[in-house]
Design a protein around this motif. Structure first.
Motif, PDB file in Angstrom:
ATOM      1  N   VAL A 333     -25.014  30.380  70.999  1.00 30.40           N
ATOM      2  CA  VAL A 333     -25.256  29.265  70.079  1.00 30.40           C
ATOM      3  C   VAL A 333     -26.089  28.177  70.754  1.00 30.40           C
ATOM      4  CG1 VAL A 333     -24.111  27.333  68.929  1.00 30.40           C
ATOM      5  CG2 VAL A 333     -23.268  29.658  68.598  1.00 30.40           C
ATOM      6  N   CYS A 334     -25.780  27.850  71.994  1.00 31.36           N
ATOM      7  CA  CYS A 334     -26.557  26.830  72.717  1.00 31.36           C
ATOM      8  C   CYS A 334     -28.020  27.247  72.840  1.00 31.36           C
ATOM      9  CB  CYS A 334     -25.959  26.592  74.104  1.00 31.36           C
ATOM     10  SG  CYS A 334     -24.345  25.782  74.110  1.00 31.36           S
ATOM     11  N   ALA A 335     -28.259  28.521  73.142  1.00 34.35           N
ATOM     12  CA  ALA A 335     -29.634  29.007  73.267  1.00 34.35           C
ATOM     13  C   ALA A 335     -30.357  28.954  71.924  1.00 34.35           C
ATOM     14  CB  ALA A 335     -29.631  30.429  73.817  1.00 34.35           C
ATOM     15  N   ILE A 336     -29.675  29.374  70.857  1.00 35.12           N
ATOM     16  CA  ILE A 336     -30.285  29.373  69.530  1.00 35.12           C
ATOM     17  C   ILE A 336     -30.647  27.961  69.098  1.00 35.12           C
ATOM     18  CG2 ILE A 336     -29.777  29.759  67.075  1.00 35.12           C
ATOM     19  CD1 ILE A 336     -28.145  32.229  67.982  1.00 35.12           C
ATOM     20  N   LEU A 337     -29.728  27.022  69.301  1.00 33.56           N
ATOM     21  CA  LEU A 337     -29.983  25.630  68.917  1.00 33.56           C
ATOM     22  C   LEU A 337     -31.172  25.061  69.688  1.00 33.56           C
ATOM     23  CD1 LEU A 337     -29.166  23.011  67.448  1.00 33.56           C
ATOM     24  CD2 LEU A 337     -27.566  22.566  69.321  1.00 33.56           C
ATOM     25  N   GLY A 338     -31.251  25.340  70.981  1.00 32.27           N
ATOM     26  CA  GLY A 338     -32.353  24.819  71.779  1.00 32.27           C
ATOM     27  C   GLY A 338     -33.692  25.396  71.360  1.00 32.27           C
ATOM     28  N   LEU A 339     -33.771  26.707  71.193  1.00 35.48           N
ATOM     29  CA  LEU A 339     -35.037  27.337  70.820  1.00 35.48           C
ATOM     30  C   LEU A 339     -35.497  26.908  69.437  1.00 35.48           C
ATOM     31  CD1 LEU A 339     -34.369  30.939  72.205  1.00 35.48           C
ATOM     32  CD2 LEU A 339     -35.842  29.170  73.202  1.00 35.48           C
ATOM     33  N   ALA A 340     -34.557  26.626  68.540  1.00 33.19           N
ATOM     34  CA  ALA A 340     -34.920  26.208  67.187  1.00 33.19           C
ATOM     35  C   ALA A 340     -35.666  24.880  67.190  1.00 33.19           C
ATOM     36  CB  ALA A 340     -33.671  26.106  66.318  1.00 33.19           C
ATOM     37  N   GLN A 341     -35.354  23.994  68.154  1.00 33.52           N
ATOM     38  CA  GLN A 341     -36.049  22.698  68.204  1.00 33.52           C
ATOM     39  C   GLN A 341     -37.537  22.893  68.520  1.00 33.52           C
ATOM     40  OE1 GLN A 341     -33.933  20.346  67.097  1.00 33.52           O
ATOM     41  NE2 GLN A 341     -32.522  22.091  67.228  1.00 33.52           N
ATOM     42  N   PHE A 342     -37.840  23.846  69.402  1.00 35.82           N
ATOM     43  CA  PHE A 342     -39.235  24.145  69.685  1.00 35.82           C
ATOM     44  C   PHE A 342     -39.922  24.738  68.461  1.00 35.82           C
ATOM     45  CE2 PHE A 342     -37.086  24.536  73.858  1.00 35.82           C
ATOM     46  CZ  PHE A 342     -37.786  23.559  74.552  1.00 35.82           C
ATOM     47  N   GLY A 343     -39.172  25.548  67.712  1.00 39.99           N
ATOM     48  CA  GLY A 343     -39.735  26.145  66.508  1.00 39.99           C
ATOM     49  C   GLY A 343     -40.040  25.119  65.430  1.00 39.99           C
ATOM     50  N   ILE A 344     -39.177  24.114  65.305  1.00 36.15           N
ATOM     51  CA  ILE A 344     -39.380  23.081  64.280  1.00 36.15           C
ATOM     52  C   ILE A 344     -40.650  22.291  64.555  1.00 36.15           C
ATOM     53  CG2 ILE A 344     -38.484  20.883  63.417  1.00 36.15           C
ATOM     54  CD1 ILE A 344     -35.669  22.102  63.682  1.00 36.15           C
ATOM     55  N   ILE A 345     -40.826  21.837  65.788  1.00 35.64           N
ATOM     56  CA  ILE A 345     -42.008  21.031  66.085  1.00 35.64           C
ATOM     57  C   ILE A 345     -43.266  21.869  66.000  1.00 35.64           C
ATOM     58  CG2 ILE A 345     -41.845  21.365  68.602  1.00 35.64           C
ATOM     59  CD1 ILE A 345     -42.956  18.188  66.689  1.00 35.64           C
ATOM     60  N   TRP A 346     -43.200  23.133  66.397  1.00 36.20           N
ATOM     61  CA  TRP A 346     -44.374  24.007  66.305  1.00 36.20           C
ATOM     62  C   TRP A 346     -44.782  24.234  64.861  1.00 36.20           C
ATOM     63  CZ3 TRP A 346     -44.248  29.579  65.095  1.00 36.20           C
ATOM     64  CH2 TRP A 346     -45.512  30.166  65.187  1.00 36.20           C
ATOM     65  N   SER A 347     -43.814  24.546  64.005  1.00 36.24           N
ATOM     66  CA  SER A 347     -44.127  24.812  62.602  1.00 36.24           C
ATOM     67  C   SER A 347     -44.625  23.562  61.892  1.00 36.24           C
ATOM     68  CB  SER A 347     -42.895  25.366  61.887  1.00 36.24           C
ATOM     69  OG  SER A 347     -41.816  24.446  61.925  1.00 36.24           O
ATOM     70  N   ALA A 348     -44.113  22.380  62.292  1.00 37.66           N
ATOM     71  CA  ALA A 348     -44.596  21.139  61.688  1.00 37.66           C
ATOM     72  C   ALA A 348     -46.025  20.834  62.132  1.00 37.66           C
ATOM     73  CB  ALA A 348     -43.677  19.983  62.058  1.00 37.66           C
ATOM     74  N   GLU A 349     -46.334  21.120  63.394  1.00 38.02           N
ATOM     75  CA  GLU A 349     -47.675  20.837  63.899  1.00 38.02           C
ATOM     76  C   GLU A 349     -48.726  21.723  63.246  1.00 38.02           C
ATOM     77  OE1 GLU A 349     -47.314  21.230  68.106  1.00 38.02           O
ATOM     78  OE2 GLU A 349     -46.655  19.138  68.407  1.00 38.02           O
ATOM     79  N   ILE A 350     -48.367  22.981  62.963  1.00 41.45           N
ATOM     80  CA  ILE A 350     -49.332  23.874  62.311  1.00 41.45           C
ATOM     81  C   ILE A 350     -49.207  23.821  60.794  1.00 41.45           C
ATOM     82  CG2 ILE A 350     -49.352  25.416  64.312  1.00 41.45           C
ATOM     83  CD1 ILE A 350     -47.620  27.374  62.739  1.00 41.45           C
ATOM     84  N   LYS A 351     -48.274  22.955  60.313  1.00 40.31           N
ATOM     85  CA  LYS A 351     -48.068  22.720  58.875  1.00 40.31           C
ATOM     86  C   LYS A 351     -47.754  24.018  58.126  1.00 40.31           C
ATOM     87  CE  LYS A 351     -51.140  18.708  59.005  1.00 40.31           C
ATOM     88  NZ  LYS A 351     -50.028  17.768  59.168  1.00 40.31           N
ATOM     89  N   ASN A 352     -46.896  24.823  58.714  1.00 40.74           N
ATOM     90  CA  ASN A 352     -46.483  26.090  58.106  1.00 40.74           C
ATOM     91  C   ASN A 352     -45.103  25.893  57.485  1.00 40.74           C
ATOM     92  OD1 ASN A 352     -45.290  28.788  57.805  1.00 40.74           O
ATOM     93  ND2 ASN A 352     -47.101  29.516  58.924  1.00 40.74           N
ATOM     94  N   LEU A 353     -45.062  25.755  56.171  1.00 41.43           N
ATOM     95  CA  LEU A 353     -43.809  25.453  55.484  1.00 41.43           C
ATOM     96  C   LEU A 353     -42.765  26.557  55.614  1.00 41.43           C
ATOM     97  CD1 LEU A 353     -42.090  23.649  53.704  1.00 41.43           C
ATOM     98  CD2 LEU A 353     -43.271  24.589  51.702  1.00 41.43           C
ATOM     99  N   PRO A 354     -43.120  27.839  55.397  1.00 36.13           N
ATOM    100  CA  PRO A 354     -42.087  28.880  55.545  1.00 36.13           C
ATOM    101  C   PRO A 354     -41.422  28.880  56.915  1.00 36.13           C
ATOM    102  CG  PRO A 354     -44.006  29.774  54.419  1.00 36.13           C
ATOM    103  CD  PRO A 354     -44.390  28.415  54.911  1.00 36.13           C
ATOM    104  N   LEU A 355     -42.226  28.731  57.966  1.00 33.42           N
ATOM    105  CA  LEU A 355     -41.643  28.689  59.307  1.00 33.42           C
ATOM    106  C   LEU A 355     -40.787  27.443  59.499  1.00 33.42           C
ATOM    107  CD1 LEU A 355     -44.523  29.932  61.639  1.00 33.42           C
ATOM    108  CD2 LEU A 355     -42.379  31.097  61.112  1.00 33.42           C
ATOM    109  N   PHE A 356     -41.220  26.327  58.923  1.00 37.11           N
ATOM    110  CA  PHE A 356     -40.439  25.095  59.009  1.00 37.11           C
ATOM    111  C   PHE A 356     -39.055  25.288  58.387  1.00 37.11           C
ATOM    112  CE2 PHE A 356     -39.156  20.879  57.402  1.00 37.11           C
ATOM    113  CZ  PHE A 356     -39.241  20.136  58.575  1.00 37.11           C
ATOM    114  N   LEU A 357     -39.009  25.943  57.240  1.00 35.44           N
ATOM    115  CA  LEU A 357     -37.728  26.198  56.580  1.00 35.44           C
ATOM    116  C   LEU A 357     -36.871  27.150  57.399  1.00 35.44           C
ATOM    117  CD1 LEU A 357     -38.900  26.575  52.861  1.00 35.44           C
ATOM    118  CD2 LEU A 357     -37.773  24.606  53.924  1.00 35.44           C
ATOM    119  N   VAL A 358     -37.519  28.175  57.986  1.00 41.52           N
ATOM    120  CA  VAL A 358     -36.764  29.155  58.788  1.00 41.52           C
ATOM    121  C   VAL A 358     -36.143  28.481  60.006  1.00 41.52           C
ATOM    122  CG1 VAL A 358     -36.984  31.172  60.292  1.00 41.52           C
ATOM    123  CG2 VAL A 358     -38.045  31.178  58.036  1.00 41.52           C
ATOM    124  N   PHE A 359     -36.942  27.707  60.741  1.00 41.73           N
ATOM    125  CA  PHE A 359     -36.414  27.073  61.952  1.00 41.73           C
ATOM    126  C   PHE A 359     -35.424  25.954  61.621  1.00 41.73           C
ATOM    127  CE2 PHE A 359     -40.348  28.859  63.936  1.00 41.73           C
ATOM    128  CZ  PHE A 359     -39.711  29.633  64.883  1.00 41.73           C
TER     129      PHE A 359
END
Length: 459
Positions: A333-359
């Motif tokens: 759970v700790c690993a999943i929570l940490g990696l998800a934060q990187f996914g959120i900022i990445w998807s927001a920077e590339i403006k990819n809505l589906p990935l933003f929702l997934v992360f």
């Protein structure tokens, strides 16, 4: 549902295992409270849903509160921090009062109900932000802390043989109970109707908490289900596997004894880190989504998705922890929570809505799953008799993690969303590394549990 305040005179006996731990066996749940113990899962779950919107939907109301009261955004985020601080601060003293018998579970829930109502009334009518801080941040936060501590510890006492899934299910109500209010506060409430919306929500949620809490009942100290032999492998395969993966505490640890093992401090630190990351995500998911150019309705959907997965994830991880072990699941759970934060900022920077929702969903799962893991681990390590106080010590870490909202705004202002979410991800992964050192006190490092050679001894 029927209930009675009169306990039957069912006979019981006390048996002692090889470690000297005492189990009170012979009484059924119906003997004790006049109904099946499943009600001590359903009712706490309802009570948890009644307090969830104060934390999880609050960020969705930020824009309306800013416009209606002319409160600054920073003040509103610090108000949420005050709520989290007070919710955590009350956990330990409430646990002490509960275990001493001076604060019955029913009255703890009534106090929580009153705090919930006062919080919403403060948001609706406070003439100054300071009064809103007191009414919502302090009284609503303390009331929520009363409800949270009572509900989580209640289910663990009634299901000592397989508490993971039940604790996770109850804990989940703290997240997905807010889903309707995320949409109401973000998409429907505005400056023309905010007062009656907030008052209506407060009355409904306070009544929900009060009605559920009216039927709460604690089992006797050392109680163990009559159908489960505490000294031999149980016949129920679910209970047998859960006890093999998560053996019960070797004794009932007092708060001071639990603290001296060093496990409480380590659990406190890990929970402070991970829950801080979770609160940071709750506070800033809307803002980063709007900055990325996603529509307001889509952002509300992302918040709701996070809340839904956050809640359901608590139940799922609790069930998995019964099967595979609490510590192992906590590390993932700790690993999943940490990696998800990187996914959120990445998807927001590339403006990819589906990935933003997934992360967002993945972050919600990780952020929610940490809480039932620590709640169940506390009882696994230190026993049920003093669990309200022991878990209160661990849960008090939210005194620090609550800064995830207030300090998060400072970090965002200095480093931007990219730097803030990157820092959050690193913090969660570091907490997972520290959790590697968790081990049940009083047990050898070898995880194998040998059968108890001693026969039943009556005390």
């Amino acid at each position: 549902m029927t209930t009675t305040d009169l306990r039957t005179s069912a006979s019981y006996r006390e048996v002692t295992d090889a470690n000297g731990r005492v189990y009170r066996v012979g009484e059924t749940d119906i003997d004790i409270m006049g109904r099946k113990r499943r009600w001590m899962v359903i009712l706490p779950w309802i009570g948890m849903m009644g307090i969830s919107s104060a934390e999880y939907a609050f960020a969705s109301a930020e824009d309306t509160l800013h416009e209606a009261h002319h409160w600054s955004s920073g003040s509103i985020y610090w108000m949420m921090t005050a709520w989290v601080f007070c919710q955590a601060a009350v956990a330990f003293p409430a646990g002490r009062l509960r275990e001493s018998g001076r604060l019955p579970a029913r009255w703890a829930m009534m106090l929580g109900s009153a705090g919930t109502l006062l919080g919403y009334l403060s948001l609706a009518f406070a003439p100054h932000v300071t009064l809103a801080f007191i009414g919502f941040g302090v009284f609503s936060g303390m009331g929520a802390g009363m409800v949270y501590a009572t509900c989580v510890n209640m289910v663990g006492k009634w299901y000592p043989e397989r508490r993971g899934g039940k604790t996770g299910f109850v804990n989940g109500g703290f997240a997905y109970g807010s889903v309707p209010f995320v949409f109401i506060f973000h998409g429907y409430m505005d400056t023309s109707n905010f007062r009656w919306v907030l008052v209506s929500a407060g009355v409904f949620l306070a009544a929900t908490v009060a009605i559920a809490g009216f039927y709460f009942r604690d089992p006797p100290k050392n109680w163990w289900p009559a159908a489960v032999d505490p000294l031999n492998p149980p016949a129920d395969p679910r209970a047998r596997r859960s006890l093999e993966k998560n053996p019960p505490a070797v004794k009932q640890y007092s708060p001071m004894e639990a603290w001296k093992t060093g496990r409480v401090a380590l659990m406190w630190f890990c929970l402070a880190c991970t829950s801080g990351v979770n609160i940071f995500g709750i506070a800033f998911k809307v803002d980063i989504g709007e900055e990325a150019g996603f529509a307001a309705g889509i952002v509300a959907t992302a918040m709701s998705l996070k809340a839904i997965v956050n809640g359901t994830g608590r139940g799922v991880i609790g069930w998995l922890s019964d099967l595979y072990g609490r510590k192992q699941c906590l590390l993932y759970v700790c690993a999943i929570l940490g990696l998800a934060q990187f996914g959120i900022i990445w998807s927001a920077e590339i403006k990819n809505l589906p990935l933003f929702l997934v992360f967002s969903a993945v972050s919600g799962f990780g952020g929610g799953a940490i809480f039932p893991m620590f709640a169940a681990l506390t009882a696994d390590y230190f026993g049920e008799n003093n669990n309200a106080t022991n878990y209160g010590m661990v849960y008090s870490s939210k005194l620090v993690s609550g800064l995830g909202a207030g300090m998060g705004s400072v970090v965002v202002a200095a480093w931007g969303y990219s730097g803030a979410f990157t820092l959050a991800g690193c913090i969660s992964i570091f907490a997972g590394f520290m959790a590697l050192f968790l081990r049940p006190p009083g047990r050898p490092k070898d995880k194998r549990v040998t059968p108890n050679p001693r026969p039943l001894s009556e005390g």
